[in-house]
Motif scaffolding. Structure first.
Motif, PDB file in Angstrom:
ATOM      1  N   HIS A   4      50.475  43.161  26.515  1.00 38.30           N
ATOM      2  CA  HIS A   4      49.367  42.353  26.018  1.00 38.30           C
ATOM      3  C   HIS A   4      48.543  43.182  25.032  1.00 38.30           C
ATOM      4  CE1 HIS A   4      46.157  39.295  26.415  1.00 38.30           C
ATOM      5  NE2 HIS A   4      45.355  40.320  26.259  1.00 38.30           N
ATOM      6  N   LEU A   5      48.445  42.701  23.797  1.00 40.61           N
ATOM      7  CA  LEU A   5      47.596  43.324  22.790  1.00 40.61           C
ATOM      8  C   LEU A   5      46.596  42.285  22.332  1.00 40.61           C
ATOM      9  CD1 LEU A   5      50.329  45.113  20.667  1.00 40.61           C
ATOM     10  CD2 LEU A   5      48.758  46.177  22.285  1.00 40.61           C
ATOM     11  N   GLU A   6      45.376  42.717  22.089  1.00 41.81           N
ATOM     12  CA  GLU A   6      44.350  41.753  21.693  1.00 41.81           C
ATOM     13  C   GLU A   6      43.365  42.397  20.732  1.00 41.81           C
ATOM     14  OE1 GLU A   6      41.237  38.610  23.752  1.00 41.81           O
ATOM     15  OE2 GLU A   6      42.538  39.823  25.007  1.00 41.81           O
ATOM     16  N   THR A   7      42.902  41.614  19.788  1.00 41.69           N
ATOM     17  CA  THR A   7      41.853  42.036  18.885  1.00 41.69           C
ATOM     18  C   THR A   7      40.984  40.837  18.552  1.00 41.69           C
ATOM     19  OG1 THR A   7      41.331  43.166  16.803  1.00 41.69           O
ATOM     20  CG2 THR A   7      43.170  41.632  16.763  1.00 41.69           C
ATOM     21  N   SER A   8      39.734  41.112  18.238  1.00 42.70           N
ATOM     22  CA  SER A   8      38.855  40.044  17.818  1.00 42.70           C
ATOM     23  C   SER A   8      37.815  40.597  16.877  1.00 42.70           C
ATOM     24  CB  SER A   8      38.276  39.352  19.047  1.00 42.70           C
ATOM     25  OG  SER A   8      36.966  39.564  19.250  1.00 42.70           O
ATOM     26  N   ILE A   9      37.356  39.722  15.992  1.00 42.59           N
ATOM     27  CA  ILE A   9      36.320  40.090  15.035  1.00 42.59           C
ATOM     28  C   ILE A   9      35.378  38.901  14.897  1.00 42.59           C
ATOM     29  CG2 ILE A   9      37.729  39.373  13.048  1.00 42.59           C
ATOM     30  CD1 ILE A   9      36.417  41.675  11.464  1.00 42.59           C
ATOM     31  N   THR A  10      34.087  39.187  14.945  1.00 41.87           N
ATOM     32  CA  THR A  10      33.070  38.153  14.764  1.00 41.87           C
ATOM     33  C   THR A  10      32.417  38.391  13.409  1.00 41.87           C
ATOM     34  OG1 THR A  10      32.721  37.948  17.134  1.00 41.87           O
ATOM     35  CG2 THR A  10      30.953  37.140  15.702  1.00 41.87           C
ATOM     36  N   LEU A  11      32.346  37.334  12.641  1.00 44.31           N
ATOM     37  CA  LEU A  11      31.868  37.418  11.264  1.00 44.31           C
ATOM     38  C   LEU A  11      30.792  36.375  11.003  1.00 44.31           C
ATOM     39  CD1 LEU A  11      35.424  37.669   9.720  1.00 44.31           C
ATOM     40  CD2 LEU A  11      33.746  39.515   9.813  1.00 44.31           C
ATOM     41  N   PRO A  12      29.935  36.620  10.015  1.00 41.32           N
ATOM     42  CA  PRO A  12      28.939  35.612   9.652  1.00 41.32           C
ATOM     43  C   PRO A  12      29.613  34.392   9.029  1.00 41.32           C
ATOM     44  CG  PRO A  12      28.749  37.546   8.222  1.00 41.32           C
ATOM     45  CD  PRO A  12      29.803  37.841   9.243  1.00 41.32           C
ATOM     46  N   SER A  13      29.055  33.227   9.253  1.00 42.29           N
ATOM     47  CA  SER A  13      29.591  31.988   8.664  1.00 42.29           C
ATOM     48  C   SER A  13      29.226  31.946   7.189  1.00 42.29           C
ATOM     49  CB  SER A  13      29.056  30.760   9.400  1.00 42.29           C
ATOM     50  OG  SER A  13      29.633  30.672  10.664  1.00 42.29           O
ATOM     51  N   ASP A  14      29.958  32.706   6.440  1.00 42.70           N
ATOM     52  CA  ASP A  14      29.742  32.850   5.009  1.00 42.70           C
ATOM     53  C   ASP A  14      31.115  32.830   4.343  1.00 42.70           C
ATOM     54  OD1 ASP A  14      29.639  35.062   2.640  1.00 42.70           O
ATOM     55  OD2 ASP A  14      27.725  33.970   2.814  1.00 42.70           O
ATOM     56  N   PRO A  15      31.244  32.209   3.175  1.00 42.62           N
ATOM     57  CA  PRO A  15      32.559  32.148   2.529  1.00 42.62           C
ATOM     58  C   PRO A  15      33.219  33.517   2.334  1.00 42.62           C
ATOM     59  CG  PRO A  15      31.070  30.620   1.451  1.00 42.62           C
ATOM     60  CD  PRO A  15      30.237  31.403   2.443  1.00 42.62           C
ATOM     61  N   ALA A  16      32.434  34.565   2.104  1.00 43.40           N
ATOM     62  CA  ALA A  16      33.012  35.900   1.925  1.00 43.40           C
ATOM     63  C   ALA A  16      33.712  36.397   3.189  1.00 43.40           C
ATOM     64  CB  ALA A  16      31.922  36.883   1.507  1.00 43.40           C
TER      65      ALA A  16
END
Length: 155
Positions: A4-16
């Motif tokens: 099991h490998l997992e990654t996550s990224i949280t980003l601003p709701s911005d087109p960039a």
């Protein structure tokens, strides 16, 4: 490879943030043994791009961030999830030729089916939603390395 490998990224709701999400996924796939120049890698990046763009565009400013999550489970399936805090579910509309937009989910659905995967939308406990796609994970292709008993690569 691990079970099991997992990654996550949280980003601003911005087109960039869409290109940041795509780059994160490309890097992760490469770390997990999927070269960037494969059809599977291209497909996953396109799916993530469309889901991230939808999270930015269709949450109507009600989701300040979105999260992209990738899980490689037992070397046989890749789970892609994009979560936002907007409670509205995507509308499954047929994309008319005259439309300027609205084809994202259609593209995702077609790619998912073509790859033998499945797609679904689930509410989150916090009141938002996760759009998830599960795809079969192919064993990375390429020249097989032959290793002798001492652990050295043979020519």
């Amino acid at each position: 490879m691990a079970d099991h490998l997992e990654t996550s990224i949280t980003l601003p709701s911005d087109p960039a943030s869409v290109s940041v999400a795509r780059a994160h996924v490309a890097g992760t796939l490469a770390e997990w043994g999927m070269p960037e120049d494969t059809e599977v890698s291209d497909t996953v990046r396109l799916i993530v791009s469309e889901l991230a763009a939808n999270a930015v565009q269709h949450t109507l400013g009600r989701s300040p961030t979105f999260t992209v999550n990738l899980v490689l489970d037992r070397d046989d399936r890749l789970c892609i999830g994009v979560t936002d805090s907007y409670p509205g579910f995507p509308k499954w509309l047929p994309a008319a030729v005259q439309q300027d937009n609205g084809r994202g989910l259609l593209i995702i659905r077609c790619l998912t089916v073509e790859c033998g995967g499945r797609m679904r939308v689930r509410p989150t406990r916090e009141g938002g939603k996760t759009v998830s796609v599960v795809l079969p994970w192919p064993a990375p292709t390429g020249p097989a390395a032959v290793v002798d008993v001492a652990g050295r690569r043979e020519p």
